[in-house]
Motif scaffolding. Structure first.
Motif, mmCIF file in Angstrom:
data_model
loop_
_atom_site.group_PDB
_atom_site.id
_atom_site.type_symbol
_atom_site.label_atom_id
_atom_site.label_comp_id
_atom_site.label_asym_id
_atom_site.label_seq_id
_atom_site.Cartn_x
_atom_site.Cartn_y
_atom_site.Cartn_z
ATOM 1 N N SER A 127 0.826 -1.203 0.000
ATOM 2 C CA SER A 127 0.000 0.000 0.000
ATOM 3 C C SER A 127 0.865 1.259 0.000
ATOM 4 O O SER A 127 0.610 2.203 -0.759
ATOM 5 C CB SER A 127 -0.929 -0.016 1.223
ATOM 6 N N ARG A 128 1.904 1.259 0.822
ATOM 7 C CA ARG A 128 2.788 2.424 0.895
ATOM 8 C C ARG A 128 3.542 2.631 -0.410
ATOM 9 O O ARG A 128 3.690 3.761 -0.900
ATOM 10 C CB ARG A 128 3.760 2.264 2.069
ATOM 11 N N LEU A 129 4.034 1.550 -0.994
ATOM 12 C CA LEU A 129 4.820 1.673 -2.220
ATOM 13 C C LEU A 129 3.955 2.078 -3.411
ATOM 14 O O LEU A 129 4.397 2.856 -4.264
ATOM 15 C CB LEU A 129 5.540 0.355 -2.503
ATOM 16 N N VAL A 130 2.737 1.574 -3.478
ATOM 17 C CA VAL A 130 1.824 1.990 -4.552
ATOM 18 C C VAL A 130 1.561 3.487 -4.447
ATOM 19 O O VAL A 130 1.563 4.208 -5.459
ATOM 20 C CB VAL A 130 0.517 1.186 -4.498
ATOM 21 N N ARG A 131 1.347 3.968 -3.229
ATOM 22 C CA ARG A 131 1.129 5.408 -3.035
ATOM 23 C C ARG A 131 2.349 6.222 -3.452
ATOM 24 O O ARG A 131 2.225 7.375 -3.880
ATOM 25 C CB ARG A 131 0.787 5.705 -1.573
ATOM 26 N N ASP A 132 3.517 5.610 -3.333
ATOM 27 C CA ASP A 132 4.761 6.304 -3.701
ATOM 28 C C ASP A 132 5.086 6.164 -5.185
ATOM 29 O O ASP A 132 6.164 6.583 -5.622
ATOM 30 C CB ASP A 132 5.933 5.762 -2.876
ATOM 31 N N GLY A 133 4.183 5.566 -5.941
ATOM 32 C CA GLY A 133 4.356 5.503 -7.388
ATOM 33 C C GLY A 133 5.074 4.285 -7.918
ATOM 34 O O GLY A 133 5.466 4.252 -9.095
ATOM 35 N N PHE A 134 5.239 3.247 -7.099
ATOM 36 C CA PHE A 134 5.905 2.026 -7.550
ATOM 37 C C PHE A 134 4.929 1.108 -8.287
ATOM 38 O O PHE A 134 3.730 1.093 -8.006
ATOM 39 C CB PHE A 134 6.489 1.263 -6.359
ATOM 40 N N LYS A 135 5.483 0.340 -9.203
ATOM 41 C CA LYS A 135 4.749 -0.747 -9.841
ATOM 42 C C LYS A 135 5.134 -2.010 -9.083
ATOM 43 O O LYS A 135 6.203 -2.593 -9.317
ATOM 44 C CB LYS A 135 5.116 -0.849 -11.317
ATOM 45 N N VAL A 136 4.271 -2.423 -8.181
ATOM 46 C CA VAL A 136 4.611 -3.458 -7.209
ATOM 47 C C VAL A 136 4.189 -4.844 -7.688
ATOM 48 O O VAL A 136 3.028 -5.068 -8.034
ATOM 49 C CB VAL A 136 3.942 -3.154 -5.850
ATOM 50 N N LEU A 137 5.133 -5.769 -7.691
ATOM 51 C CA LEU A 137 4.858 -7.177 -7.943
ATOM 52 C C LEU A 137 5.125 -7.915 -6.633
ATOM 53 O O LEU A 137 6.273 -8.188 -6.290
ATOM 54 C CB LEU A 137 5.764 -7.722 -9.055
ATOM 55 N N PRO A 138 4.068 -8.214 -5.877
ATOM 56 C CA PRO A 138 4.251 -8.761 -4.534
ATOM 57 C C PRO A 138 4.392 -10.282 -4.510
ATOM 58 O O PRO A 138 3.598 -11.013 -5.100
ATOM 59 C CB PRO A 138 2.974 -8.329 -3.809
ATOM 60 N N TYR A 139 5.419 -10.741 -3.820
ATOM 61 C CA TYR A 139 5.607 -12.167 -3.545
ATOM 62 C C TYR A 139 4.587 -12.576 -2.489
ATOM 63 O O TYR A 139 4.451 -11.937 -1.453
ATOM 64 C CB TYR A 139 7.029 -12.381 -3.043
ATOM 65 N N CYS A 140 3.832 -13.648 -2.768
ATOM 66 C CA CYS A 140 2.792 -14.080 -1.849
ATOM 67 C C CYS A 140 2.634 -15.599 -1.939
ATOM 68 O O CYS A 140 3.330 -16.253 -2.722
ATOM 69 C CB CYS A 140 1.459 -13.389 -2.157
ATOM 70 N N THR A 141 1.761 -16.148 -1.137
ATOM 71 C CA THR A 141 1.435 -17.566 -1.248
ATOM 72 C C THR A 141 0.219 -17.710 -2.169
ATOM 73 O O THR A 141 -0.239 -16.737 -2.766
ATOM 74 C CB THR A 141 1.125 -18.179 0.130
ATOM 75 N N GLU A 142 -0.317 -18.925 -2.246
ATOM 76 C CA GLU A 142 -1.510 -19.147 -3.057
ATOM 77 C C GLU A 142 -2.794 -18.758 -2.329
ATOM 78 O O GLU A 142 -3.888 -18.988 -2.839
ATOM 79 C CB GLU A 142 -1.591 -20.621 -3.496
ATOM 80 N N ASP A 143 -2.668 -18.141 -1.161
ATOM 81 C CA ASP A 143 -3.830 -17.745 -0.362
ATOM 82 C C ASP A 143 -4.674 -16.717 -1.110
ATOM 83 O O ASP A 143 -4.213 -15.613 -1.407
ATOM 84 C CB ASP A 143 -3.359 -17.174 0.979
ATOM 85 N N LEU A 144 -5.909 -17.063 -1.421
ATOM 86 C CA LEU A 144 -6.792 -16.200 -2.203
ATOM 87 C C LEU A 144 -7.098 -14.898 -1.483
ATOM 88 O O LEU A 144 -7.102 -13.824 -2.089
ATOM 89 C CB LEU A 144 -8.083 -16.939 -2.537
ATOM 90 N N VAL A 145 -7.358 -14.970 -0.184
ATOM 91 C CA VAL A 145 -7.715 -13.765 0.570
ATOM 92 C C VAL A 145 -6.534 -12.799 0.613
ATOM 93 O O VAL A 145 -6.692 -11.587 0.428
ATOM 94 C CB VAL A 145 -8.179 -14.133 1.988
ATOM 95 N N MET A 146 -5.335 -13.333 0.834
ATOM 96 C CA MET A 146 -4.147 -12.469 0.805
ATOM 97 C C MET A 146 -4.009 -11.805 -0.561
ATOM 98 O O MET A 146 -3.703 -10.608 -0.664
ATOM 99 C CB MET A 146 -2.894 -13.282 1.112
ATOM 100 N N GLY A 147 -4.230 -12.571 -1.614
ATOM 101 C CA GLY A 147 -4.136 -11.999 -2.950
ATOM 102 C C GLY A 147 -5.116 -10.866 -3.157
ATOM 103 O O GLY A 147 -4.768 -9.820 -3.716
ATOM 104 N N ARG A 148 -6.333 -11.053 -2.703
ATOM 105 C CA ARG A 148 -7.328 -9.991 -2.845
ATOM 106 C C ARG A 148 -6.950 -8.747 -2.061
ATOM 107 O O ARG A 148 -7.158 -7.613 -2.522
ATOM 108 C CB ARG A 148 -8.687 -10.514 -2.387
ATOM 109 N N ARG A 149 -6.391 -8.922 -0.871
ATOM 110 C CA ARG A 149 -5.987 -7.767 -0.068
ATOM 111 C C ARG A 149 -4.849 -6.999 -0.746
ATOM 112 O O ARG A 149 -4.789 -5.766 -0.681
ATOM 113 C CB ARG A 149 -5.569 -8.220 1.327
ATOM 114 N N LEU A 150 -3.940 -7.720 -1.381
ATOM 115 C CA LEU A 150 -2.857 -7.056 -2.105
ATOM 116 C C LEU A 150 -3.395 -6.281 -3.298
ATOM 117 O O LEU A 150 -2.926 -5.184 -3.607
ATOM 118 C CB LEU A 150 -1.821 -8.086 -2.556
ATOM 119 N N LEU A 151 -4.396 -6.838 -3.963
ATOM 120 C CA LEU A 151 -5.024 -6.119 -5.067
ATOM 121 C C LEU A 151 -5.756 -4.881 -4.552
ATOM 122 O O LEU A 151 -5.714 -3.815 -5.174
ATOM 123 C CB LEU A 151 -5.992 -7.041 -5.811
#
Length: 271
Positions: A127-151
């Protein structure tokens, strides 16, 4: 009538297109020449760079940065080795200054043994990096809920693992990874970590994933450049199979040869 596959099937992330669906890491190669040969063999869309590791290894003086410039492949700095939000955000900003790019592969590690990402920390850092103008590719697990929160935090793509980093086990939770793909059909998903052989890459590409990120599977192979090429071919084959539309899986055998014209005593299995 002949059906052809789409000719323009480029990987698209944050509105930018890349020539390859392979992303290649740059650590733990036997030599800089081996890394260079592997980049030539894989022809990756991006190469990842761990800023902290390269600075610690003297990349500024050992020719690493010059090698990256010669290849001209887009760079994807990462925050590997960061265990807190502030550490990851600071590292990302340093990488942007050094490499002059807004791209960042975000890693906030939550466990020393599995190197599993910190769910809460990753979302906050993203969230902080997106606000700072980064194009963020986040490393995550296959957890669907985590993925949605990152989106929800503003990420436009995800990088779920296949297995813990560096294990080479392939996909340890096929169900979870395939559910992630099915539930997020319009989100670019790049499988990051845990793949060991090209068949692992072909498999996830057949499931409809958009790309793979490789490092240890290539750098620790007996012949890294040959393995890099093999992975590139596996990714290409898997993508082509996905676009071709694989047949539906069945539980029972279905003969591919018609029984019309077959002697009657063979049509029932010889009974």
């Amino acid at each position: 009538m002949t059906t052809t596959l789409p000719s323009a099937d480029a990987l698209t992330l944050y509105g930018e297109t890349f020539a390859s669906r392979v992303l290649l890491g740059t650590s733990r190669y036997p030599s800089l020449q081996s890394l260079s040969d592997s980049i030539d063999a894989a022809r990756p869309g991006m190469v990842t760079i761990a800023l902290r590791r390269q600075l610690a290894n003297g990349a500024a003086t050992n020719g690493f940065f010059d090698l990256m410039k010669r290849h001209g492949v887009p760079l994807l700095p990462n925050t590997a080795g960061c265990y807190s939000v502030d550490e990851a955000v600071t590292t990302a900003h340093m990488a942007r200054e050094i490499f002059e790019t807004d791209w960042i592969k975000l890693e906030v590690i939550g466990d020393d043994y599995t190197l599993q990402p910190d769910l809460v920390g990753s979302i906050e850092a993203a969230s902080r990096l997106v606000r700072d103008g980064f194009k963020v590719l986040p490393y995550c697990t296959e957890d669907l809920v985590m993925g949605r929160r990152l989106l929800d935090a503003g990420c436009e793509a995800l990088m779920p693992w296949g297995a813990p980093i560096g294990t080479g086990k392939g996909v340890i939770n096929p169900y979870g990874l395939r559910v992630l793909r099915e539930r997020l059909p319009d989100v670019p998903l790049i499988v990051d970590a845990g793949l060991g052989v090209p068949s692992h890459a072909a498999q996830v590409m057949e499931w409809g994933f958009d790309g793979v990120l490789l490092n240890t599977a290539v750098s620790q192979a007996t012949h890294p450049d040959a393995m890099a090429r093999a992975f590139a071919l596996g990714v290409e084959a898997g993508r082509a199979a996905y676009l071709a539309g694989p047949m539906a899986e069945r539980d029972a055998a279905v003969a591919s040869t018609p029984v019309v014209g077959m002697p009657f005593w063979n049509q029932d299995g010889g009974k």
